[in-house]
Design an enzyme around this catalytic site. Structure first.
Site, mmCIF file in Angstrom:
data_model
loop_
_atom_site.group_PDB
_atom_site.id
_atom_site.type_symbol
_atom_site.label_atom_id
_atom_site.label_comp_id
_atom_site.label_asym_id
_atom_site.label_seq_id
_atom_site.Cartn_x
_atom_site.Cartn_y
_atom_site.Cartn_z
ATOM 1 C CG MET A 11 -40.471 43.479 13.394
ATOM 2 S SD MET A 11 -40.046 44.617 14.719
ATOM 3 C CE MET A 11 -41.631 44.945 15.447
ATOM 4 C CG ASN A 12 -43.858 39.964 16.004
ATOM 5 O OD1 ASN A 12 -43.817 40.708 16.980
ATOM 6 N ND2 ASN A 12 -44.559 40.246 14.930
ATOM 7 C CB ALA A 13 -37.706 36.267 16.099
ATOM 8 C CD GLU A 88 -35.981 46.897 20.550
ATOM 9 O OE1 GLU A 88 -35.715 47.022 19.334
ATOM 10 O OE2 GLU A 88 -36.985 46.283 20.952
ATOM 11 C CD GLN A 90 -33.317 47.188 16.572
ATOM 12 O OE1 GLN A 90 -32.768 46.242 17.105
ATOM 13 N NE2 GLN A 90 -34.594 47.500 16.801
#
Length: 199
Positions: A11-13, A88, A90
């Site tokens: 997250m947040n990369a 998204e 995934q």
């Protein structure tokens, strides 16, 4: 030959930011793109890819039953596509990853997918599993843990800010529900049930 690319990170990369920059680069050169994002992600406006730094653009929504190959080929017949970009990723199914591979192999359109590698229990998401298996190019986008090391894991916290060790694999949230951590601090948090102390 067109390739299937998978850009993964915690997250947040900056995955969505990187996708939006790639899309801009294509469009600035007069090249058509087609953007997709998961319908399940309702943090922002539906049908929009948004980044935490304020960038956004419209996108098509995919659900588990969406036939990506048919939709992309239909659009490609109307306006030749130079690239397909998926946020998204995934949340893709195995069949959808196979469809994206076919878009590269049979239609000659590059596909760039961006997503999380693992969930809050360090388990692979279905889409990520199949992208790791089938993508021509794997690229990690770096995020930073509070200790300064590379963050590779996603720690889920509950509404009270406590470590969540159980629950459904998919629970949409941002900084209010997830922390990007290095493996060391993730494993300690999961073992102790406490948020990391970076001292």
């Amino acid at each position: 030959m067109a390739k299937l690319y998978f850009y993964y990170a915690s997250m947040n990369a900056g995955k969505s930011t990187t996708l939006l920059q790639a899309d801009f680069n294509y469009r600035e050169r007069g090249m058509a793109t087609m953007l997709w994002t998961a319908a399940i992600d309702d943090r922002y406006r539906a049908g929009t890819i948004s980044s935490r730094i304020g960038l956004e653009t419209p996108a098509n929504l995919f659900e588990t039953g969406t036939d990506l190959e048919a939709a992309i080929l239909e659009q490609h017949a109307q306006t030749p596509l130079s690239c397909v970009l998926v946020d998204e990723a995934q949340f893709l199914t195995r069949d959808q990853v196979l469809q994206l591979a076919a878009i590269c192999d049979q239609a000659g359109i590059p596909v760039i997918a961006y997503g999380l590698r693992t969930d809050f229990q360090a388990e692979l998401f279905e889409g990520s599993k199949w992208l790791l298996a089938l993508a021509d190019s794997l690229n990690e986008i770096k995020a930073v843990c509070g200790c300064g090391r590379k963050a590779t894991m996603n720690l889920r916290v509950d509404a009270s800010g406590r470590v969540a060790r159980e629950g459904a694999q998919t629970e949409i949230g941002g900084n209010d529900r997830y922390m990007a951590l290095c493996r060391r601090h993730f494993m300690k948090a999961m073992r102790d049930g406490a948020l990391p102390d970076y001292r």
